[in-house]
Design a protein around this motif. Sequence first.
Motif, mmCIF file in Angstrom:
data_model
loop_
_atom_site.group_PDB
_atom_site.id
_atom_site.type_symbol
_atom_site.label_atom_id
_atom_site.label_comp_id
_atom_site.label_asym_id
_atom_site.label_seq_id
_atom_site.Cartn_x
_atom_site.Cartn_y
_atom_site.Cartn_z
ATOM 1 N N ILE A 241 -11.452 -7.762 14.131
ATOM 2 C CA ILE A 241 -10.539 -8.718 13.472
ATOM 3 C C ILE A 241 -11.289 -9.447 12.347
ATOM 4 O O ILE A 241 -10.794 -9.587 11.230
ATOM 5 C CB ILE A 241 -9.971 -9.728 14.500
ATOM 6 C CG1 ILE A 241 -9.011 -9.011 15.446
ATOM 7 C CG2 ILE A 241 -9.262 -10.888 13.808
ATOM 8 C CD1 ILE A 241 -8.601 -9.824 16.671
ATOM 9 N N CYS A 246 -9.909 -11.290 9.237
ATOM 10 C CA CYS A 246 -10.224 -12.720 9.312
ATOM 11 C C CYS A 246 -11.448 -13.041 8.436
ATOM 12 O O CYS A 246 -12.500 -13.457 8.911
ATOM 13 C CB CYS A 246 -10.463 -13.121 10.769
ATOM 14 S SG CYS A 246 -10.212 -14.877 11.046
ATOM 15 N N CYS A 253 -3.846 -12.764 7.279
ATOM 16 C CA CYS A 253 -3.177 -13.013 8.559
ATOM 17 C C CYS A 253 -1.962 -12.126 8.760
ATOM 18 O O CYS A 253 -1.645 -11.753 9.885
ATOM 19 C CB CYS A 253 -2.781 -14.477 8.662
ATOM 20 S SG CYS A 253 -4.192 -15.580 8.623
ATOM 21 N N CYS A 256 -2.956 -9.095 10.670
ATOM 22 C CA CYS A 256 -3.729 -9.261 11.913
ATOM 23 C C CYS A 256 -2.779 -9.283 13.112
ATOM 24 O O CYS A 256 -1.749 -9.967 13.079
ATOM 25 C CB CYS A 256 -4.519 -10.560 11.824
ATOM 26 S SG CYS A 256 -5.336 -11.014 13.356
ATOM 27 N N THR A 259 -1.470 -12.656 14.657
ATOM 28 C CA THR A 259 -0.851 -13.647 13.765
ATOM 29 C C THR A 259 0.250 -14.488 14.413
ATOM 30 O O THR A 259 0.376 -15.671 14.117
ATOM 31 C CB THR A 259 -0.356 -12.968 12.468
ATOM 32 O OG1 THR A 259 -0.095 -13.986 11.517
ATOM 33 C CG2 THR A 259 0.895 -12.114 12.704
ATOM 34 N N CYS A 262 -1.838 -17.079 16.703
ATOM 35 C CA CYS A 262 -3.056 -17.730 16.209
ATOM 36 C C CYS A 262 -2.724 -19.086 15.582
ATOM 37 O O CYS A 262 -1.801 -19.185 14.776
ATOM 38 C CB CYS A 262 -3.720 -16.829 15.169
ATOM 39 S SG CYS A 262 -5.140 -17.592 14.388
ATOM 40 N N MET A 266 -7.954 -22.998 9.641
ATOM 41 C CA MET A 266 -8.747 -22.471 8.532
ATOM 42 C C MET A 266 -9.839 -23.456 8.123
ATOM 43 O O MET A 266 -9.550 -24.509 7.570
ATOM 44 C CB MET A 266 -7.871 -22.221 7.304
ATOM 45 C CG MET A 266 -6.849 -21.157 7.535
ATOM 46 S SD MET A 266 -7.631 -19.681 8.159
ATOM 47 C CE MET A 266 -6.211 -18.837 8.768
HETATM 48 S S1 SF4 Z 1 -4.166 -14.569 12.346
HETATM 49 FE FE1 SF4 Z 1 -5.870 -15.859 13.013
HETATM 50 S S2 SF4 Z 1 -7.426 -14.403 13.712
HETATM 51 FE FE2 SF4 Z 1 -5.951 -13.248 12.505
HETATM 52 S S3 SF4 Z 1 -6.779 -13.248 10.405
HETATM 53 FE FE3 SF4 Z 1 -5.421 -15.007 10.559
HETATM 54 S S4 SF4 Z 1 -6.773 -16.727 11.135
HETATM 55 FE FE4 SF4 Z 1 -7.857 -14.839 11.568
#
Ligand code: SF4
Length: 270
Positions: A241, A246, A253, A256, A259, A262, A266
Amino acid sequence: MDFSILANIMNQEIDQNKFNNQDKLISILKEKGSELFNKPFEKIDFTKNPEIDEVLNNIERYPHLYVLACVMDRQIKAERAWSIPYEVSKEIGSFEFTSLFKLKEQKIKEIFVSRNLHRFNKDMSKYFYLTIQRIHNNYANNASNIWKGKPSSATIVKRFLEFDGAGVKIATMAANILARDFKIPMRDYFSIDISPDVHITRVFTRLRFITNSSNIEMLIYTARELNPEWPGIFDLPCWQIGRNWCNPKDPICKDCYLTNFCPKFMNFNI
Ligand code: SF4
């Protein structure tokens, strides 16, 4: 209508949602970790050089190259570190342990320096030499004796720690790759901790499992708390990730798979 009661109820709901989301995040990551653990063996991309990876993946024939590569994996890019046993072997024209064992410490140092194999050629050439000596003295010239016979994870981590130059990070990484990728049977996985890698730490912080002032010990004990049977289960999912989406700046996001749950905390200093 008493607005303080309403605010209380809303706060309780927010807290409850946070808990639910955290449980969900933990279960998604555990599921991903189990999926990676249970899938059949696939060649590991250690260096992005197919010729070198071919040799490193042949752990049955060249287990010593795996151990040497783990010990070299310090303070330089992983790809460069994992190439070192291959480069030394190429230089002497053999990947066999008996050939490496014939090398004098001075000769290894010369190879390291002339080919600039590591950022710290003097120290790392010494650790390279000492690793070979330990495999000879303690494991009868066969590094796979380190993990043979289904030992406990603690035994494997301890055996890696006994190599000069190998700290906790290297030892747990070595045991984790053996368990997860090479499918080496172990009696348990309790002692395979999460690796305090930069991607993993960033993801753990953004998921609010730890704070951005947490130290390495906090990271390790949080993973132990979340999955005592195998704290290292979070390693690869979080590393992937961190590496794929990330990013330190501008995380992607939308791509990911965490998402929806989460908190997307940030902090661009992590
Ligand atoms: S959803 Fe959360 S873990 Fe995934 S890239 Fe965004 S900040 Fe990072």
